[in-house]
Design an enzyme around this catalytic site. Structure first.
Site, PDB file in Angstrom:
ATOM      1  N   CYS A  63       0.360   1.823 -16.762  1.00 16.48           N
ATOM      2  CA  CYS A  63       0.240   2.063 -18.193  1.00 16.48           C
ATOM      3  C   CYS A  63       1.572   2.603 -18.690  1.00 16.48           C
ATOM      4  O   CYS A  63       2.612   2.280 -18.120  1.00 16.48           O
ATOM      5  CB  CYS A  63      -0.912   3.015 -18.497  1.00 16.48           C
ATOM      6  N   VAL A  64       1.571   3.427 -19.710  1.00 12.74           N
ATOM      7  CA  VAL A  64       2.824   3.906 -20.297  1.00 12.74           C
ATOM      8  C   VAL A  64       3.598   4.781 -19.326  1.00 12.74           C
ATOM      9  O   VAL A  64       4.824   4.730 -19.263  1.00 12.74           O
ATOM     10  CB  VAL A  64       2.546   4.688 -21.606  1.00 12.74           C
TER      11      VAL A  64
END
Length: 462
Positions: free
Chosen positions: A26-27
């Site tokens: 993810c981020v």
């Protein structure tokens, strides 16, 4: 940072390539699904240069890297193979029903979170520029940029159909087509005209499925189950064409007749339930939810709330819940800023200053895992600041309009009412300042000392 070296070390310490079922990112995190989590050397991984911490939640072994995670992921992909890195293997989720639900929502929404937040922020900026009178809705620049910002939400069933298809281990192009059918222009025209429609003499309850979330997710889930049956029943030589053909013939009508209407009614009930809880006492709700929100983020439980945020936007036209929680990013950032100004230790000053910058941009992992949580007190002060800000946002009935904002200064315009800035927005803005200020002051005065830093350094060296 040597990305290849770090990737090799992480793979080795999670039990080697053979212990990895799949990995995505993810981020800020590498999210592994391991065959045997007991083989992973968590404490060793936490101490690797470039790793902030490790979180085990929702059946995932999450290694928090920060904003350099795409580079590390790229090296991990090379070392373990692209198919494993793309999360295509069959895996069995561990944990209870809620853990499975969180993991499911994470799998569906994580791939689209970047563009979802970007579209929401762009829409918010357009509202702000319109309210300020700098542009008008009749200008070409507004129409083109509005199309760019609104397209994601309008065609959400298509994008979530693709993402859900991948998550449910079925043909994502088939589920994307099902999502496209739900927002097909002809069907929308019939709905808008109020015309009656039947399918084999069965009446169809037409609805507007643009911006919807639940219908396509349920349709993708049923498609995955149905596809498994078809793959067993149909000879391999005929599966390429006839499996998707039969799915479309069965699932699309079923979506319009049963899945869609039930999902929409369920969406409305979910929105009403969220508003009922909120209306009991917006200030108290904000105090409690914002106070514990970053704890939920640590364990990845925030993914369960994202469908609620988007569903509120779809059914109500606004979402008050994210308005309560938005200040928590600024609270943890305020705590990190206090450390940056308070500490005399060079490494911690650099780390906390970098974390502060990331926090203002909406990424709190560097602040939480790199600074606040290891020192403990700053994280608690950040939670207190978040609770104070959430209470103020609730008191002023702050709301998020027309999209989704994941955090940071660039998402603030998302909370401006399209009809113009009002007390709701001004109160929301105050909630951010209060959250930041309370966390900063408490951390600066009571949340940090050189003795705490010394104890932390001794623990790491032990």
């Amino acid at each position: 940072m040597n990305y290849e070296k770090l990737a090799r070390q992480i793979i080795q310490e999670v039990g080697g390539k053979e212990n990895i079922n799949s990995v995505i990112h993810c981020v800020t995190r590498l999210r592994f699904k391991l065959k045997d989590q007991s083989l992973a050397k968590t404490e060793v991984i936490k101490e690797l240069p470039g790793v902030m911490t490790v979180v085990i939640s929702g059946g995932q072994y999450q290694v928090v890297i920060g904003d350099q995670v795409p580079n590390v992921y790229a090296e991990v992909s090379k070392l373990i193979g692209k198919e494993t890195a793309e999360d295509t293997d069959e895996t069995v989720e561990e944990g209870g029903l809620f853990s499975k639900f969180v993991a499911l929502m994470s799998g569906i929404f994580m791939p689209v979170m970047g563009v979802l937040a970007a579209a929401g922020i762009l829409k918010g900026f357009l509202v702000a520029l319109t309210v300020l009178g700098w542009i008008s809705e009749e200008m070409g620049v507004y129409k083109i940029l509005f199309a760019a910002s609104d397209a994601f939400f309008y065609f959400m069933p298509i994008l979530l159909g693709f993402s859900a298809g991948k998550t449910f281990k079925t043909n994502q192009y088939t589920t994307a087509v099902i999502g496209a059918t739900l927002v097909y222009p002809t069907m929308l025209e019939i709905y808008n005209a109020g015309e009656a429609l039947t399918f084999l003499q069965i009446p169809v309850v037409l609805m507007n499925y643009t911006q919807s979330v639940i219908p396509i997710i349920l349709a993708a889930f049923i498609t995955a189950k149905f596809e498994k049956l078809l793959l067993k029943a149909i000879p391999k030589s005929l599966q390429l064409i006839f499996v998707p053909l039969i799915i479309l013939v069965i699932i699309v009508p079923l979506s319009f007749i049963v899945i869609g209407p039930i999902s929409v009614y369920a969406s409305e009930l979910l929105a009403k339930g969220a508003m009922a809880l909120y209306s009991l006492s917006p200030a108290v709700t904000g105090l409690i939810l914002a106070g514990i929100w970053q704890i939920a983020v640590i364990f990845g439980l925030h993914w369960a709330f994202i469908p609620i945020f988007i569903n509120n936007i779809t059914t109500l036209g606004f979402d008050p819940i994210n308005a309560l929680l938005y200040c928590t990013v600024f609270a943890q950032t305020g705590a990190a800023l206090a450390i940056a100004l308070r500490t005399k230790e060079t490494k911690m000053k650099t780390l906390s200053a970098t974390a502060t910058l990331s926090g203002f941009l909406g990424i709190t992992e560097p602040a939480i895992y790199g600074v606040n949580l290891p020192l403990k007190r700053p994280f608690i002060m950040g939670c207190i600041g978040g609770g104070a800000g959430g209470a103020i946002a609730g008191f002023f009935s702050g709301k998020m309009y027309g999209g989704f904002a994941s955090g940071g200064v660039f998402g603030i315009p998302m909370f401006i009412n399209p009809e113009g800035a009002n007390s709701e927005f001004y109160g929301f803005a105050v909630s951010l300042i209060v959250a930041l200020g309370v966390a900063f002051i408490l951390t600066y005065l009571f949340g940090y000392s050189q003795k705490m830093q010394l104890n932390q350094d001794q623990k790491k060296s032990a």
